[in-house]
Design a protein around this motif. Sequence first.
Motif, mmCIF file in Angstrom:
data_model
loop_
_atom_site.group_PDB
_atom_site.id
_atom_site.type_symbol
_atom_site.label_atom_id
_atom_site.label_comp_id
_atom_site.label_asym_id
_atom_site.label_seq_id
_atom_site.Cartn_x
_atom_site.Cartn_y
_atom_site.Cartn_z
ATOM 1 N N SER A 48 9.424 33.694 -17.482
ATOM 2 C CA SER A 48 10.012 33.791 -18.824
ATOM 3 C C SER A 48 10.520 32.430 -19.279
ATOM 4 N N PHE A 49 10.707 32.314 -20.587
ATOM 5 C CA PHE A 49 11.321 31.107 -21.149
ATOM 6 C C PHE A 49 12.346 31.532 -22.201
ATOM 7 N N HIS A 50 13.577 31.025 -22.050
ATOM 8 C CA HIS A 50 14.634 31.449 -22.974
ATOM 9 C C HIS A 50 15.400 30.283 -23.592
ATOM 10 N N GLY A 51 15.070 29.032 -23.246
ATOM 11 C CA GLY A 51 15.746 27.915 -23.898
ATOM 12 C C GLY A 51 16.133 26.815 -22.931
ATOM 13 N N ARG A 52 16.824 25.810 -23.456
ATOM 14 C CA ARG A 52 17.092 24.596 -22.666
ATOM 15 C C ARG A 52 18.573 24.262 -22.523
ATOM 16 N N THR A 53 19.484 25.129 -22.980
ATOM 17 C CA THR A 53 20.894 24.916 -22.639
ATOM 18 C C THR A 53 21.062 25.336 -21.183
ATOM 19 N N VAL A 112 16.049 41.648 -26.120
ATOM 20 C CA VAL A 112 14.662 41.232 -26.335
ATOM 21 C C VAL A 112 14.672 39.873 -27.039
ATOM 22 N N ASP A 113 14.063 38.899 -26.367
ATOM 23 C CA ASP A 113 13.956 37.537 -26.910
ATOM 24 C C ASP A 113 12.719 37.489 -27.803
ATOM 25 N N GLU A 114 12.958 37.481 -29.114
ATOM 26 C CA GLU A 114 11.854 37.464 -30.099
ATOM 27 C C GLU A 114 11.753 36.093 -30.768
ATOM 28 N N VAL A 115 12.211 35.068 -30.056
ATOM 29 C CA VAL A 115 12.210 33.726 -30.657
ATOM 30 C C VAL A 115 10.792 33.323 -31.057
ATOM 31 N N GLN A 116 9.832 33.574 -30.170
ATOM 32 C CA GLN A 116 8.442 33.195 -30.474
ATOM 33 C C GLN A 116 7.642 34.361 -31.058
ATOM 34 N N THR A 117 7.930 35.574 -30.586
ATOM 35 C CA THR A 117 7.138 36.745 -30.982
ATOM 36 C C THR A 117 7.566 37.334 -32.326
ATOM 37 N N ASN A 154 21.399 28.426 -34.949
ATOM 38 C CA ASN A 154 20.441 27.405 -35.406
ATOM 39 C C ASN A 154 19.183 27.230 -34.561
ATOM 40 N N SER A 155 19.114 27.845 -33.404
ATOM 41 C CA SER A 155 17.949 27.613 -32.540
ATOM 42 C C SER A 155 17.758 28.790 -31.596
ATOM 43 N N GLY A 156 16.600 28.797 -30.950
ATOM 44 C CA GLY A 156 16.299 29.864 -30.002
ATOM 45 C C GLY A 156 17.284 29.876 -28.846
ATOM 46 N N ALA A 157 17.583 28.704 -28.316
ATOM 47 C CA ALA A 157 18.512 28.635 -27.191
ATOM 48 C C ALA A 157 19.869 29.194 -27.584
ATOM 49 N N GLU A 158 20.326 28.841 -28.775
ATOM 50 C CA GLU A 158 21.649 29.309 -29.209
ATOM 51 C C GLU A 158 21.682 30.810 -29.429
ATOM 52 N N THR A 159 20.616 31.358 -29.988
ATOM 53 C CA THR A 159 20.646 32.806 -30.229
ATOM 54 C C THR A 159 20.635 33.552 -28.886
ATOM 55 N N ASN A 160 19.917 32.991 -27.904
ATOM 56 C CA ASN A 160 19.919 33.618 -26.575
ATOM 57 C C ASN A 160 21.259 33.432 -25.873
ATOM 58 N N GLU A 161 21.852 32.267 -26.053
ATOM 59 C CA GLU A 161 23.185 32.013 -25.482
ATOM 60 C C GLU A 161 24.170 33.068 -26.027
ATOM 61 N N GLY A 207 5.659 33.785 -23.903
ATOM 62 C CA GLY A 207 4.959 32.734 -24.639
ATOM 63 C C GLY A 207 4.700 31.511 -23.796
ATOM 64 N N GLU A 208 5.769 30.739 -23.539
ATOM 65 C CA GLU A 208 5.609 29.493 -22.769
ATOM 66 C C GLU A 208 5.051 29.791 -21.379
ATOM 67 N N GLY A 209 5.356 30.982 -20.873
ATOM 68 C CA GLY A 209 4.908 31.358 -19.525
ATOM 69 C C GLY A 209 3.422 31.661 -19.433
ATOM 70 N N ALA A 246 14.434 33.319 -33.933
ATOM 71 C CA ALA A 246 14.633 31.936 -34.409
ATOM 72 C C ALA A 246 13.283 31.473 -34.989
ATOM 73 N N LYS A 247 12.912 30.237 -34.744
ATOM 74 C CA LYS A 247 11.612 29.701 -35.166
ATOM 75 C C LYS A 247 11.213 30.164 -36.577
ATOM 76 N N ALA A 248 10.332 31.184 -36.684
ATOM 77 C CA ALA A 248 9.713 31.536 -37.970
ATOM 78 C C ALA A 248 10.706 32.005 -39.018
HETATM 79 C C1 LIG Z 1 10.809 32.900 -26.150
HETATM 80 C C2 LIG Z 1 11.606 31.670 -26.438
HETATM 81 N N1 LIG Z 1 12.936 31.709 -26.331
HETATM 82 C C3 LIG Z 1 13.694 30.620 -26.598
HETATM 83 C C4 LIG Z 1 13.128 29.428 -26.979
HETATM 84 C C5 LIG Z 1 14.004 28.231 -27.277
HETATM 85 O O1 LIG Z 1 14.004 27.980 -28.631
HETATM 86 P P1 LIG Z 1 14.591 26.595 -29.214
HETATM 87 O O2 LIG Z 1 13.653 25.530 -28.789
HETATM 88 O O3 LIG Z 1 14.632 26.822 -30.701
HETATM 89 O O4 LIG Z 1 15.959 26.429 -28.635
HETATM 90 C C6 LIG Z 1 11.736 29.344 -27.112
HETATM 91 C C7 LIG Z 1 11.104 28.068 -27.509
HETATM 92 O O5 LIG Z 1 9.947 27.836 -27.335
HETATM 93 C C8 LIG Z 1 10.958 30.499 -26.835
HETATM 94 O O6 LIG Z 1 9.629 30.469 -26.942
#
Ligand SMILES: Cc1ncc(COP(=O)(O)O)c(C=O)c1O
Length: 389
Positions: A136-141, A222-227, A102-109, A194-196, A251-253
């Motif tokens: 890098s940014f990969h989520g908030r869990t 490869v974290d493609e949550v934003q890209t 359901n979210s970027g954090a979960e897919t990375n987890e 992205g966030e970086g 995730a996201k889009a």
């Molecule tokens: C590259 C990347 N990975 C993971 C996340 C986390 O995604 P989510 O906020 O859907 O958990 C983000 C969110 O900005 C992101 O940009």
Amino acid sequence: MPQDFEALDKEYIVNVYSRLDAVIDHGKGSVLYDVNGKEYIDLSAGIAVNIFGVCDDQWKNAVIAQLNTLSHISNVFYTEPQILLAKKLCEKTGMKKVFFSNSGAETNECAIKTARKYSHDKYGDGRYTIITLKNSFHGRTLATLAACGQDELHEDFGPFPQGFVYADPDDFDSVKKLAEENNVCAIMMEMVQGEGGVHPLDKEFVSQVADYAHAHDILIIVDEVQTGNGRTGALYAYMNYGIQPDIVTTAKAIGGGLPFAATMFADSCQHTLTSHSHGSTFGGNPICAAGAISIIDRIDETLLKDVREKGAYIKQELESCKNVESVSGMGLMIGVTLKKDLATVVNGCIDAGVLVLTANGLLRLLPPLNIPWDVLKKGIAVIKDVIDA
Ligand SMILES: Cc1ncc(COP(=O)(O)O)c(C=O)c1O
């Protein structure tokens, strides 16, 4: 903005967001309106979520049709939308299997768990370290926060899961040194951080890392949550780099505005997650999956070419501003380093009716991919005026 919204928000919602001064109420495509009826051109797309803008008809129709058919059922049963979507994703990417969440954090987890299990299954205990990149940014869990290569994110919530080390982006020797010093199971990267700060990784670096990982049975995540999903002018950004990852997270889009995510596995680790080793109540929910099918079906070469052309246009226009130091990015993921105070520019853009974002000290633009050319040109002209005012 009416004072009561700001006050109520501050009183009742945990204050973790630095909200900008607009209460967005409704919209269509790339044009939004606030509660006072003021119009905005949206160059933020819900931070790379609203790929075809807000309330897009095709996506909305797919979601509504599914909502009228089957809203939710548990993953104990088969459902058609998630099966069709998984097949499409595999056919378009060459990946072999998909896990929905359901979210970027979960897919990375899920990616992190899979990499560790892959190594554990093959090599036993201890080979669990994951190399990620600084900035890098990969989520908030807890695990995905630990994966982020940003010290300031590691200050308040310890202890974190162990086993993450951070290499310098674009420095292969730094990755190799960490791989030699640790028992590494995976290397995890965003192709464009992205966030970086909207930083596209160097192509030579990425291919050196991929070759090294392949030679040492280290998985590439490869974290493609934003890209992902067309944002960089390719279906997934790794396709611009000519590498074949073991795990791709998106995730996201892909959700088009609903919470949805997928972790995709290549041949190497398609069988790693076994019965009951992972799961999700909502993952693959039929409504979200039906919407996602309508999104994935529309990401074709015509759209991707348009994304590349619009990205090149934005870059060229903004580089001509006297108060712009440099423009970075790929496709419609753009970062602008300013010679002027960032907050002044962001607030100036909002005042002038254009929604923009920031990323680590940069102005960040993530427009809907199908933003009409005339709307985009109008929005960029406003931003240029604000930057050079
Ligand atoms: C590259 C990347 N990975 C993971 C996340 C986390 O995604 P989510 O906020 O859907 O958990 C983000 C969110 O900005 C992101 O940009």
